[in-house]
Every structure is written in C-alpha cells, then in structure tokens.
Design a protein around this motif. Structure first.
Motif, PDB file in Angstrom:
ATOM      1  N   VAL A   1     -11.432   1.880  -8.371  1.00 33.97           N
ATOM      2  CA  VAL A   1     -10.704   3.141  -8.252  1.00 33.97           C
ATOM      3  C   VAL A   1     -11.452   4.240  -9.011  1.00 33.97           C
ATOM      4  O   VAL A   1     -11.813   4.051 -10.177  1.00 33.97           O
ATOM      5  CB  VAL A   1      -9.278   3.004  -8.831  1.00 33.97           C
ATOM      6  N   PRO A   2     -11.692   5.405  -8.400  1.00 36.40           N
ATOM      7  CA  PRO A   2     -12.285   6.527  -9.141  1.00 36.40           C
ATOM      8  C   PRO A   2     -11.414   6.932 -10.325  1.00 36.40           C
ATOM      9  O   PRO A   2     -10.194   6.774 -10.296  1.00 36.40           O
ATOM     10  CB  PRO A   2     -12.349   7.648  -8.089  1.00 36.40           C
ATOM     11  N   GLN A   3     -12.068   7.484 -11.357  1.00 36.80           N
ATOM     12  CA  GLN A   3     -11.378   7.754 -12.618  1.00 36.80           C
ATOM     13  C   GLN A   3     -11.568   9.193 -13.065  1.00 36.80           C
ATOM     14  O   GLN A   3     -12.660   9.748 -12.942  1.00 36.80           O
ATOM     15  CB  GLN A   3     -11.919   6.837 -13.732  1.00 36.80           C
ATOM     16  N   LEU A   4     -10.491   9.752 -13.614  1.00 35.48           N
ATOM     17  CA  LEU A   4     -10.549  11.033 -14.326  1.00 35.48           C
ATOM     18  C   LEU A   4     -10.106  10.762 -15.749  1.00 35.48           C
ATOM     19  O   LEU A   4      -8.962  10.369 -15.983  1.00 35.48           O
ATOM     20  CB  LEU A   4      -9.647  12.066 -13.671  1.00 35.48           C
ATOM     21  N   ALA A   5     -11.026  10.915 -16.697  1.00 37.42           N
ATOM     22  CA  ALA A   5     -10.723  10.627 -18.094  1.00 37.42           C
ATOM     23  C   ALA A   5     -10.625  11.923 -18.883  1.00 37.42           C
ATOM     24  O   ALA A   5     -11.550  12.740 -18.865  1.00 37.42           O
ATOM     25  CB  ALA A   5     -11.794   9.727 -18.705  1.00 37.42           C
ATOM     26  N   VAL A   6      -9.508  12.097 -19.577  1.00 38.76           N
ATOM     27  CA  VAL A   6      -9.281  13.238 -20.467  1.00 38.76           C
ATOM     28  C   VAL A   6      -9.273  12.680 -21.883  1.00 38.76           C
ATOM     29  O   VAL A   6      -8.372  11.926 -22.246  1.00 38.76           O
ATOM     30  CB  VAL A   6      -7.951  13.940 -20.144  1.00 38.76           C
ATOM     31  N   THR A   7     -10.284  13.035 -22.679  1.00 36.79           N
ATOM     32  CA  THR A   7     -10.527  12.308 -23.919  1.00 36.79           C
ATOM     33  C   THR A   7     -10.324  13.163 -25.165  1.00 36.79           C
ATOM     34  O   THR A   7     -10.524  14.378 -25.149  1.00 36.79           O
ATOM     35  CB  THR A   7     -11.952  11.732 -23.935  1.00 36.79           C
TER      36      THR A   7
ATOM     37  N   PRO B   1       0.832  -1.214   0.000  1.00 36.63           N
ATOM     38  CA  PRO B   1       0.000   0.000   0.000  1.00 36.63           C
ATOM     39  C   PRO B   1       0.864   1.260   0.000  1.00 36.63           C
ATOM     40  O   PRO B   1       1.955   1.287   0.572  1.00 36.63           O
ATOM     41  CB  PRO B   1      -0.793  -0.119   1.310  1.00 36.63           C
ATOM     42  N   ALA B   2       0.383   2.281  -0.663  1.00 42.69           N
ATOM     43  CA  ALA B   2       1.119   3.546  -0.707  1.00 42.69           C
ATOM     44  C   ALA B   2       1.199   4.165   0.684  1.00 42.69           C
ATOM     45  O   ALA B   2       0.318   3.964   1.535  1.00 42.69           O
ATOM     46  CB  ALA B   2       0.439   4.514  -1.670  1.00 42.69           C
ATOM     47  N   ARG B   3       2.270   4.921   0.932  1.00 40.04           N
ATOM     48  CA  ARG B   3       2.440   5.577   2.230  1.00 40.04           C
ATOM     49  C   ARG B   3       1.416   6.697   2.421  1.00 40.04           C
ATOM     50  O   ARG B   3       1.093   7.061   3.547  1.00 40.04           O
ATOM     51  CB  ARG B   3       3.854   6.122   2.355  1.00 40.04           C
ATOM     52  N   GLY B   4       0.921   7.241   1.356  1.00 37.59           N
ATOM     53  CA  GLY B   4      -0.099   8.278   1.421  1.00 37.59           C
ATOM     54  C   GLY B   4      -1.071   8.081   0.270  1.00 37.59           C
ATOM     55  O   GLY B   4      -1.387   6.960  -0.122  1.00 37.59           O
ATOM     56  N   VAL B   5      -1.539   9.161  -0.292  1.00 38.95           N
ATOM     57  CA  VAL B   5      -2.436   9.104  -1.450  1.00 38.95           C
ATOM     58  C   VAL B   5      -1.615   8.816  -2.706  1.00 38.95           C
ATOM     59  O   VAL B   5      -0.556   9.406  -2.908  1.00 38.95           O
ATOM     60  CB  VAL B   5      -3.205  10.434  -1.599  1.00 38.95           C
ATOM     61  N   ARG B   6      -2.098   7.899  -3.521  1.00 41.36           N
ATOM     62  CA  ARG B   6      -1.408   7.584  -4.777  1.00 41.36           C
ATOM     63  C   ARG B   6      -2.340   7.864  -5.952  1.00 41.36           C
ATOM     64  O   ARG B   6      -3.475   7.391  -5.988  1.00 41.36           O
ATOM     65  CB  ARG B   6      -0.960   6.125  -4.818  1.00 41.36           C
ATOM     66  N   VAL B   7      -1.849   8.625  -6.907  1.00 38.98           N
ATOM     67  CA  VAL B   7      -2.573   8.908  -8.146  1.00 38.98           C
ATOM     68  C   VAL B   7      -1.840   8.223  -9.288  1.00 38.98           C
ATOM     69  O   VAL B   7      -0.649   8.486  -9.512  1.00 38.98           O
ATOM     70  CB  VAL B   7      -2.675  10.419  -8.414  1.00 38.98           C
ATOM     71  N   ALA B   8      -2.523   7.343  -9.990  1.00 41.31           N
ATOM     72  CA  ALA B   8      -1.940   6.657 -11.138  1.00 41.31           C
ATOM     73  C   ALA B   8      -2.316   7.405 -12.415  1.00 41.31           C
ATOM     74  O   ALA B   8      -3.442   7.884 -12.558  1.00 41.31           O
ATOM     75  CB  ALA B   8      -2.432   5.214 -11.216  1.00 41.31           C
ATOM     76  N   VAL B   9      -1.370   7.507 -13.324  1.00 38.95           N
ATOM     77  CA  VAL B   9      -1.610   8.116 -14.628  1.00 38.95           C
ATOM     78  C   VAL B   9      -1.189   7.114 -15.684  1.00 38.95           C
ATOM     79  O   VAL B   9      -0.049   6.636 -15.686  1.00 38.95           O
ATOM     80  CB  VAL B   9      -0.815   9.429 -14.810  1.00 38.95           C
ATOM     81  N   THR B  10      -2.097   6.761 -16.561  1.00 33.45           N
ATOM     82  CA  THR B  10      -1.772   5.875 -17.673  1.00 33.45           C
ATOM     83  C   THR B  10      -2.264   6.518 -18.953  1.00 33.45           C
ATOM     84  O   THR B  10      -3.308   7.169 -18.983  1.00 33.45           O
ATOM     85  CB  THR B  10      -2.409   4.486 -17.486  1.00 33.45           C
ATOM     86  N   TRP B  11      -1.495   6.361 -20.021  1.00 32.51           N
ATOM     87  CA  TRP B  11      -1.827   7.062 -21.253  1.00 32.51           C
ATOM     88  C   TRP B  11      -1.842   6.070 -22.409  1.00 32.51           C
ATOM     89  O   TRP B  11      -1.225   5.004 -22.342  1.00 32.51           O
ATOM     90  CB  TRP B  11      -0.832   8.187 -21.511  1.00 32.51           C
TER      91      TRP B  11
ATOM     92  N   ALA C   1      -4.100  -1.534  -7.984  1.00 39.86           N
ATOM     93  CA  ALA C   1      -4.492  -2.274  -6.780  1.00 39.86           C
ATOM     94  C   ALA C   1      -4.320  -1.429  -5.518  1.00 39.86           C
ATOM     95  O   ALA C   1      -5.047  -1.622  -4.536  1.00 39.86           O
ATOM     96  CB  ALA C   1      -3.675  -3.560  -6.678  1.00 39.86           C
ATOM     97  N   HIS C   2      -3.357  -0.511  -5.528  1.00 42.59           N
ATOM     98  CA  HIS C   2      -3.109   0.333  -4.358  1.00 42.59           C
ATOM     99  C   HIS C   2      -3.108   1.813  -4.736  1.00 42.59           C
ATOM    100  O   HIS C   2      -2.311   2.594  -4.230  1.00 42.59           O
ATOM    101  CB  HIS C   2      -1.785  -0.046  -3.697  1.00 42.59           C
ATOM    102  N   SER C   3      -4.012   2.204  -5.649  1.00 44.56           N
ATOM    103  CA  SER C   3      -4.127   3.604  -6.057  1.00 44.56           C
ATOM    104  C   SER C   3      -5.450   4.180  -5.567  1.00 44.56           C
ATOM    105  O   SER C   3      -6.434   3.460  -5.388  1.00 44.56           O
ATOM    106  CB  SER C   3      -4.029   3.737  -7.577  1.00 44.56           C
ATOM    107  N   ASP C   4      -5.462   5.490  -5.372  1.00 46.27           N
ATOM    108  CA  ASP C   4      -6.670   6.181  -4.912  1.00 46.27           C
ATOM    109  C   ASP C   4      -7.398   6.897  -6.044  1.00 46.27           C
ATOM    110  O   ASP C   4      -8.546   7.306  -5.879  1.00 46.27           O
ATOM    111  CB  ASP C   4      -6.288   7.204  -3.835  1.00 46.27           C
ATOM    112  N   LEU C   5      -6.734   7.052  -7.174  1.00 46.40           N
ATOM    113  CA  LEU C   5      -7.309   7.720  -8.330  1.00 46.40           C
ATOM    114  C   LEU C   5      -6.486   7.334  -9.545  1.00 46.40           C
ATOM    115  O   LEU C   5      -5.275   7.157  -9.441  1.00 46.40           O
ATOM    116  CB  LEU C   5      -7.281   9.242  -8.149  1.00 46.40           C
ATOM    117  N   VAL C   6      -7.147   7.186 -10.687  1.00 41.80           N
ATOM    118  CA  VAL C   6      -6.420   6.964 -11.929  1.00 41.80           C
ATOM    119  C   VAL C   6      -6.871   8.006 -12.949  1.00 41.80           C
ATOM    120  O   VAL C   6      -8.060   8.295 -13.083  1.00 41.80           O
ATOM    121  CB  VAL C   6      -6.641   5.534 -12.480  1.00 41.80           C
ATOM    122  N   LEU C   7      -5.906   8.589 -13.636  1.00 39.95           N
ATOM    123  CA  LEU C   7      -6.179   9.511 -14.742  1.00 39.95           C
ATOM    124  C   LEU C   7      -5.760   8.813 -16.022  1.00 39.95           C
ATOM    125  O   LEU C   7      -4.628   8.324 -16.129  1.00 39.95           O
ATOM    126  CB  LEU C   7      -5.409  10.815 -14.560  1.00 39.95           C
ATOM    127  N   HIS C   8      -6.666   8.766 -16.997  1.00 36.25           N
ATOM    128  CA  HIS C   8      -6.375   8.077 -18.254  1.00 36.25           C
ATOM    129  C   HIS C   8      -7.069   8.788 -19.405  1.00 36.25           C
ATOM    130  O   HIS C   8      -7.774   9.791 -19.203  1.00 36.25           O
ATOM    131  CB  HIS C   8      -6.767   6.599 -18.179  1.00 36.25           C
TER     132      HIS C   8
END
Length: 427
Positions: free
Chosen positions: A326-332, A233-243, A304-311
């Motif tokens: 995981v909640p998602q932010l999508a930039v399309t 698990p992340a030590r704090g908040v983790r934001v994943a970004v995948t493109w 698996a251990h992220s709090d948000l993903v941006l894709h």
C-alpha cells in the motif's frame, strides 16, 4: 536450543520479533523474553514466556532526551522546542531544561536502575544458559548477556533505520550504567554489534556494519477485533489512517494533528478509516460521515483492502504497509520516523511530510497525488513482492541454529557473510 530474547519497555519495538519467536517455538526450541515488568502482559499475550527483570530509563524519557540533544546540536527541525525529557512538560525554550542538574540527579538514578536490570539479566542467563540471544536495538541487556556467556548476540532491527546512520537518529542507547565495563566486556556501542536481523527489502535497506541476516517482514499488530466488513474489498477508494499510541507524550501537543488530517481527507472521494487509541479517538470529537473510526484495530486487516495509508512514520506502520503493498503518506515529528519516511519516499512507494509543514492543503495534495498516480501503487506492490521473496522466519531459524553452533566472533561473522553472498546469488 535455548534462545533468550531481550526487549525494551516499549511493545512496538519488539512486535517485529514476535513471528521469529513463534517460528523458534514451533521448531521445538525454547524461548524466554527478558523484559521490564510493565511488558509482562504484552509478552504473555503474544504467546511468549516473559522474564520480567529489566529496569532503567523509560523509552519516552530516552526519546525526549535524544530530541533535546538534537536541539542542542541545532538539528531539531521544528519551530517549537522539544518536551522536557524527564517530566514531559511543554518548554518555552531549551533554557527550561537544566542539563547540569539532570546529570547530577536524574541520570545517576536511571543508571542505578539500569545496572540492577543488567545484573538481574546476567543472573537469569547464568542459570538458564541460552545458546543464542536476540535483542532489539534499545535493549542493551541482550548484548551484555551474550558477551558474559560467550554466545552469539543478534540485534533485530524493527524497520529501515540502521545502526550506522550518517546523521542520526540515535538508535543505539548509551550504557549509562557502565555495565559492559563492570563485566569486563569493554564499552558498548554500534561497532560492537556483529549480527543484525534486517526485515527490509533492498530498496529500503538501512546502513549496518555487522553481518546482515535478511528475513521477511511478517506483521504482528497485537490483539484487537477487526470488524467483519474489513475482510471485504472497499466499495470505492479506501484511505487508512493510523496514528502513534504515544506520539503526544514524546513529541508534544503540536504533534496531535489527527483533527487536521481528518478534515484534510474528509472531502476526498474516498472512504476514510481511522484507527487510534481511545484517548485520541475521544479528542477527535465528531467526524464527517465519510470517516469511520475504529479503536485500536489491528493494522494488517485494515491495510489488506486499502488504497493508501497515512501514518506518523513509525516502523510498525511503515513495514506493515510495505508488506501489504500500500502506498504511504508519512507525517513525522521525530528523526527516526523522518528517516523511515524518507527511505519509503526515496524507494518511490510514498511521500513524506515533516509535521510542521503538514497543513490541511499539503496533506490533501499529497494524498491526492498518491491516489491518482499508479506508479506509487506499482512500486508499493513491488516492495511487497520483494518482501515475500525474502527468507521466512522459519528459514532464519535454521541460520540461527547454525550460528549458535558455530559460536560468536569474527570467524562466525565471516561464515555468515559468505552465506549471505550464496543466498543472494540464488535469489
């Protein structure tokens, strides 16, 4: 039972079908995969047996052509024109693309190549004699083979975009080669599809007019090494970004906003983990200390251990995030991705930012809202639970066997619909 898969020349299109292929093989069934020669490696690495005989229009050309059609209809929402469909060059305006010349020269060549691929697919199928065909939405060869052999064909959706969307996107391609008519099967289109495998929970259910076969989405993100620290698990908040692996080649240089995304997220009180292709990572240059960069890291372990993903709104990213809760932010930057992002937003599990409106301030504001409001996390987790309650690929195998034994046609479709109703009653 012999099951023939038919896939497009784009690996992410059939990634969602890989767990079903594994389930079929583990149950003792034979599986072959019709594909373009370029997909021999990815199919083999997935543990499947390729049949590299398909040809036709490249997926990038197909997508860019659909963007031009959107622009000609007035449905293109971005302030810049789409790329040239054939060359991928930046256009100053739609006048840079000669549609009449395209139809005289390039389109007949794509049709000729597609016809060759269809003919090779039919020849192989007549030798191998599959009892069932499963194909992705772009691979028309699967439907053709099934019609010629008189066996059931099942279209496998890769995410929450259906065959009968009210206003785009164009999921089902045109049969440029007229192969369906050449083989006496009538015209091909969305209305000719009888069975659809749907991996989406009800809140994201896409519109179809065929018999819907529900299945649990199980992520397959291809190969790649995940660092050991991702298992903790992340030590704090983790934001994943995948493109996207190829967004720029389809939507143009204006879609490469990774540097803007990194800048927007860098000042959050969070660890940002970015995974992208080697070229995109190189184009980023130096990144802030709060940002970790991983080249082609599998998305499942990261989320698996992220709090948000941006894709970018791709089906694989959206569905993997859904499975992880995981909640998602999508930039399309394209209609299909926008529709996926809209459905995630409407379900309450994320937010959608159209690419041309994704300023640093808008990205940061949306990320902060998704991280600070617990309702997004609750809804995302609920969708993950809904996904787990759907039939596993192993259970779907049993239904496919019964479908193959019953044969294709309206009577079998009615039996399938009745089975769906019984399953919904006990779920």
């Amino acid at each position: 039972m012999r099951v023939l898969f038919s896939v497009s020349p784009w690996p992410t299109h059939y990634a969602s079908m890989v767990p079903l292929s594994w389930a079929l093989q583990a149950s003792g069934h034979e599986v072959r995969v019709l594909c373009a020669p370029s997909q021999t490696g990815p199919v083999t690495r997935a543990g499947l047996q390729p049949v590299p005989v398909l040809d036709g229009m490249d997926v990038a050309v197909h997508n860019r052509m659909s963007y031009v059609r959107e622009a000609l209809r007035g449905d293109w929402p971005y302030p810049w024109p789409p790329l040239h469909p054939v060359t991928g060059a930046v256009m100053d305006s739609l006048d840079d693309f000669d549609l009449a010349q395209y139809r005289r020269t390039a389109e007949p060549e794509y049709a000729r190549r597609a016809a060759q691929g269809h003919d090779r697919a039919v020849r192989f199928a007549r030798r191998w004699r599959p009892e069932l065909v499963v194909h992705d939405p772009v691979s028309t060869e699967g439907q053709l083979v099934a019609h010629v052999l008189g066996v059931p064909a099942v279209l496998a959706l890769w995410g929450p975009v259906g065959t009968h969307e009210a206003h785009g996107p164009e999921l089902i391609p045109e049969d440029l080669s007229r192969s369906f008519e050449r083989y006496g099967c009538g015209p091909f289109g969305a209305d000719s599809i009888e069975y659809v495998i749907d991996p989406c929970p009800e809140a994201l259910e896409p519109p179809v007019q065929a018999c819907r076969l529900p299945v649990r989405f199980i992520p397959y993100n291809g190969g790649g090494l995940a660092p050991d620290w991702l298992d903790q698990p992340a030590r704090g908040v983790r934001v994943a970004v995948t493109w996207s692996t190829a967004l720029t080649s389809m939507s143009g240089p204006d879609s490469f906003i990774l540097p803007r995304i990194v800048t927007a997220l860098a000042d959050l009180d969070a660890e940002v983990v970015l995974t992208a292709t080697r070229d995109d990572v190189a184009a980023l240059g130096a990144v802030p200390p709060s940002v970790r960069v991983l080249e082609r890291c599998p998305l499942g372990p990261l989320l698996a251990h992220s709090d948000l993903v941006l894709h970018h709104g791709g089906a694989g990213s959206a569905m993997t995030a859904l499975a992880a809760g995981v909640p998602q932010l999508a930039v399309t930057f394209a209609a299909e991705q926008a529709r996926i992002a809209e459905r995630v937003q409407e379900a309450g599990a994320g937010r959608h930012l159209p690419g041309h409106l994704a300023s640093r301030e808008a990205i940061r504001s949306a990320a902060e809202a998704l991280l600070s409001r617990p309702d997004y996390r609750r809804t995302a987790w609920q969708l993950s639970e809904d996904n787990l309650r759907r039939p596993s690929p192993v259970r779907l195998v049993d239904r496919l066997v019964r479908l193959a034994r019953g044969g294709p046609g309206p009577a079998a479709a009615q039996r399938c619909l009745a089975t769906n109703s019984r399953m919904e009653a006990v779920m």
